[in-house]
Design a protein around this motif. Structure first.
Motif, PDB file in Angstrom:
ATOM      1  N   LEU A 132       0.977  -1.623  -0.326  1.00  0.00           N
ATOM      2  CA  LEU A 132      -0.163   0.065   0.207  1.00  0.00           C
ATOM      3  C   LEU A 132       0.286   1.227   0.001  1.00  0.00           C
ATOM      4  N   SER A 133       1.937   1.635   0.781  1.00  0.00           N
ATOM      5  CA  SER A 133       3.038   2.617   1.195  1.00  0.00           C
ATOM      6  C   SER A 133       3.697   2.914  -0.792  1.00  0.00           C
ATOM      7  N   GLY A 134       3.698   1.391  -1.090  1.00  0.00           N
ATOM      8  CA  GLY A 134       4.581   2.026  -2.547  1.00  0.00           C
ATOM      9  C   GLY A 134       3.103   2.142  -3.779  1.00  0.00           C
ATOM     10  N   PHE A 135       1.935   1.622  -3.384  1.00  0.00           N
ATOM     11  CA  PHE A 135       1.129   2.642  -3.825  1.00  0.00           C
ATOM     12  C   PHE A 135       1.017   3.512  -4.109  1.00  0.00           C
ATOM     13  N   ASP A 136       0.943   4.328  -2.759  1.00  0.00           N
ATOM     14  CA  ASP A 136       0.637   5.864  -2.985  1.00  0.00           C
ATOM     15  C   ASP A 136       1.918   6.611  -2.516  1.00  0.00           C
ATOM     16  N   THR A 137       3.064   5.903  -3.023  1.00  0.00           N
ATOM     17  CA  THR A 137       4.153   6.354  -3.691  1.00  0.00           C
ATOM     18  C   THR A 137       3.870   6.752  -5.471  1.00  0.00           C
ATOM     19  N   VAL A 138       3.630   5.948  -5.556  1.00  0.00           N
ATOM     20  CA  VAL A 138       3.402   5.966  -7.552  1.00  0.00           C
ATOM     21  C   VAL A 138       2.450   6.431  -7.610  1.00  0.00           C
ATOM     22  N   LEU A 139       1.025   6.826  -6.659  1.00  0.00           N
ATOM     23  CA  LEU A 139      -0.120   7.435  -7.477  1.00  0.00           C
ATOM     24  C   LEU A 139       0.253   8.997  -7.134  1.00  0.00           C
ATOM     25  N   ALA A 140       0.938   9.364  -6.284  1.00  0.00           N
ATOM     26  CA  ALA A 140       1.711  10.983  -6.055  1.00  0.00           C
ATOM     27  C   ALA A 140       2.654  11.254  -7.357  1.00  0.00           C
ATOM     28  N   GLU A 141       3.473  10.606  -7.615  1.00  0.00           N
ATOM     29  CA  GLU A 141       4.048  10.408  -8.149  1.00  0.00           C
ATOM     30  C   GLU A 141       3.409  10.947  -9.752  1.00  0.00           C
ATOM     31  N   VAL A 142       2.483   9.752  -9.742  1.00  0.00           N
ATOM     32  CA  VAL A 142       2.347   9.741 -11.257  1.00  0.00           C
ATOM     33  C   VAL A 142       1.027  11.049 -11.506  1.00  0.00           C
ATOM     34  N   THR A 143       0.229  11.359 -10.277  1.00  0.00           N
ATOM     35  CA  THR A 143      -0.676  12.984 -10.259  1.00  0.00           C
ATOM     36  C   THR A 143       0.577  14.060 -10.436  1.00  0.00           C
ATOM     37  N   ALA A 144       1.624  14.096 -10.054  1.00  0.00           N
ATOM     38  CA  ALA A 144       2.276  15.282 -10.130  1.00  0.00           C
ATOM     39  C   ALA A 144       2.091  15.602 -11.505  1.00  0.00           C
ATOM     40  N   ASP A 145       2.166  15.002 -11.985  1.00  0.00           N
ATOM     41  CA  ASP A 145       2.206  14.717 -13.657  1.00  0.00           C
ATOM     42  C   ASP A 145       1.191  16.405 -14.509  1.00  0.00           C
ATOM     43  N   PRO A 146       2.054  17.330 -14.546  1.00  0.00           N
ATOM     44  CA  PRO A 146       1.239  18.708 -14.991  1.00  0.00           C
ATOM     45  C   PRO A 146       0.488  18.053 -16.167  1.00  0.00           C
ATOM     46  N   ALA A 147       1.166  17.434 -16.768  1.00  0.00           N
ATOM     47  CA  ALA A 147      -0.199  16.835 -18.190  1.00  0.00           C
ATOM     48  C   ALA A 147      -1.396  15.823 -17.986  1.00  0.00           C
ATOM     49  N   LEU A 148      -0.760  14.979 -16.364  1.00  0.00           N
ATOM     50  CA  LEU A 148      -2.123  14.468 -16.645  1.00  0.00           C
ATOM     51  C   LEU A 148      -3.216  15.242 -15.066  1.00  0.00           C
ATOM     52  N   ARG A 149      -2.880  16.303 -14.533  1.00  0.00           N
ATOM     53  CA  ARG A 149      -3.914  16.650 -13.679  1.00  0.00           C
ATOM     54  C   ARG A 149      -4.336  17.547 -14.414  1.00  0.00           C
ATOM     55  N   ALA A 150      -3.832  18.007 -15.362  1.00  0.00           N
ATOM     56  CA  ALA A 150      -4.814  18.934 -16.791  1.00  0.00           C
ATOM     57  C   ALA A 150      -5.688  18.423 -17.596  1.00  0.00           C
ATOM     58  N   GLU A 151      -5.556  17.203 -17.551  1.00  0.00           N
ATOM     59  CA  GLU A 151      -6.033  16.366 -18.348  1.00  0.00           C
ATOM     60  C   GLU A 151      -7.301  16.013 -17.365  1.00  0.00           C
ATOM     61  N   ILE A 152      -6.982  15.470 -16.239  1.00  0.00           N
ATOM     62  CA  ILE A 152      -8.198  15.321 -15.347  1.00  0.00           C
ATOM     63  C   ILE A 152      -9.611  16.831 -14.511  1.00  0.00           C
ATOM     64  N   ALA A 153      -8.621  17.730 -15.022  1.00  0.00           N
ATOM     65  CA  ALA A 153      -9.259  19.146 -14.841  1.00  0.00           C
ATOM     66  C   ALA A 153     -10.042  18.770 -16.329  1.00  0.00           C
TER      67      ALA A 153
END
Length: 414
Positions: free
Chosen positions: A345-366
């Motif tokens: 789980l801690s690894g999952f949260d680490t990967v999630l934080a790294e992935v969702t820090a990507d500006p392109a992904l955040r822009a796509e979600i927005a």
């Protein structure tokens, strides 16, 4: 040049219905009146601080008035300022655009509105101030209107007043988009912005400020809300102060439960968390969203007794104060029997934080959230508020955890 102070407020949303508290009935009364009380607090602070003027940078109203009482309340507050010789300068935003508000009342002469057809400049001669603003005529403004603002008047303290999303802010639809460089071009000393409900000092050269909304309206608008008090000394800004003026407050409490606990232990833990939140609210009515997290032996019980849990939490809140409400209780705990599955789980949260820090992904979600909001009927949208990127990511994480925590059903034989 002169020295003076002024208040910059925005997004009052006067008489906006505060969402999520209907089931608390009469106990929610303080929240229903909160936007009015917050405006009263703003006017009282302006008088107490002896400011030279007040700016409200759009969305004074939350939409068309249900009746004239909304407008009459605003007139009474502006009358208080008029009797103290304090002028107020207003622009309209997307919620109170000229095309939206169909009723009108005569305003005291100290209230100055900006046109919805072009940029207008107002001057305050005794202190050498020039305010440049444009009040919008329509709910949707896709154009960069800053290009039409005039150059700063020489020898004056110049203020631009604008309702805008700049280049985009999470949870807010695009509105009069522009860049910081666009705002720098006219050479103003201060930009009084509105539209974004979270306070932000965008830049210091010049000062570009979102004061945030005056009063939180639902559980995604947490923490202190208010206006910015600007102090000008010899023609230069010497300080900015965020002044809390909200009349009621929303907060989230994330409660991490230990592995081994029982309901008595949970209640004692929650009492402490609520008491601390009550103290931080400084006597204001308080609406809490509680989220239980952690790997705990109580997981199955909390899920099975969700309604009882919610009522128990409200009972604990009443202990802290008669105006402390529980808006929602969320269970995001994990069952110990899945601990092996959750070793990563801690690894999952680490990967999630790294992935969702990507500006392109955040822009796509927005972008996706924006499309959903555009397709959602206004009455439905009002029930749920404007979910932002962080809320969407959090919901996705909870969905994954809920799936991991669900009991594993044995395969049926063939």
């Amino acid at each position: 040049m002169a020295s003076f102070r002024f208040f910059h407020a925005a997004d009052v949303h006067l008489d906006s219905p505060l969402r999520g508290l209907a089931r608390r009935g009469d106990a929610a009364g303080a929240f229903l009146a909160a936007t009015r009380r917050a405006l009263e607090n703003l006017v009282s602070a302006a008088i107490a601080e002896q400011v030279a003027f007040l700016i409200i940078a759009g969305d004074l109203y939350d939409g068309d008035w249900r009746d004239y009482a909304t407008g009459q309340f605003f007139v009474r507050q502006m009358g208080r300022l008029a009797r103290e010789g304090i002028p107020a300068y207003l622009i309209s935003g997307n919620h109170d655009a000229e095309s939206v508000i169909t009723r009108a009342l005569p305003l005291p002469p100290n209230v100055h509105g900006f046109s919805g057809r072009s940029v207008k400049t107002e001057t305050i001669e005794p202190i050498g101030v020039a305010l440049h603003g444009w009040g919008f005529g329509h709910r949707h403004v896709p154009d960069n209107v800053v290009q039409r603002y005039p150059a700063a008047l020489p020898g004056r303290f110049n203020i631009g007043v604008l309702h805008t999303s700049l280049t985009g802010r999470e949870g807010h639809a695009a509105y009069a988009p522009c860049t910081v460089e666009d705002l720098r071009r006219p050479g103003y000393d201060y930009w009084a912005l509105g539209h974004v409900h979270k306070r932000e000092v965008v830049a210091h050269d010049p000062h570009i400020v979102f004061p945030g909304n005056l009063q939180g309206r639902h559980a995604r608008e947490t923490g202190p809300k208010g206006a910015t008090l600007v102090t000008v000394t010899d023609g230069r800004i010497s300080r900015l102060d965020a002044v809390p003026l909200d009349a009621a407050r929303f907060e989230h409490l994330a409660i991490a439960l230990p592995l081994e606990t029982d309901m008595a232990g949970l209640r004692q833990q929650v009492r402490g968390e609520i008491a601390a939140a009550r103290t931080a609210a400084d006597g204001r009515p308080l609406a809490l969203r509680l989220t239980f997290a952690g790997v705990t032996t109580l997981h199955a019980h909390l899920l099975a007794q969700a309604e009882q849990l919610a009522e128990d939490m409200q009972a604990l809140a009443w202990e802290a104060g008669s105006d402390v409400l529980v808006e929602k209780v969320r269970v995001a705990t994990v069952a110990p029997h899945r601990i092996g599955d959750l070793a990563e789980l801690s690894g999952f949260d680490t990967v999630l934080a790294e992935v969702t820090a990507d500006p392109a992904l955040r822009a796509e979600i927005a972008r996706t959230l924006g499309e959903l909001r555009a397709k959602t009927p206004p009455d439905v949208l009002d029930q749920f508020g404007s979910a932002d990127v962080e809320a969407a990511i959090s919901a996705a994480r909870e969905s994954v955890l809920a799936g991991l925590a669900a009991p594993v059903e044995p395969e049926s034989g063939r």
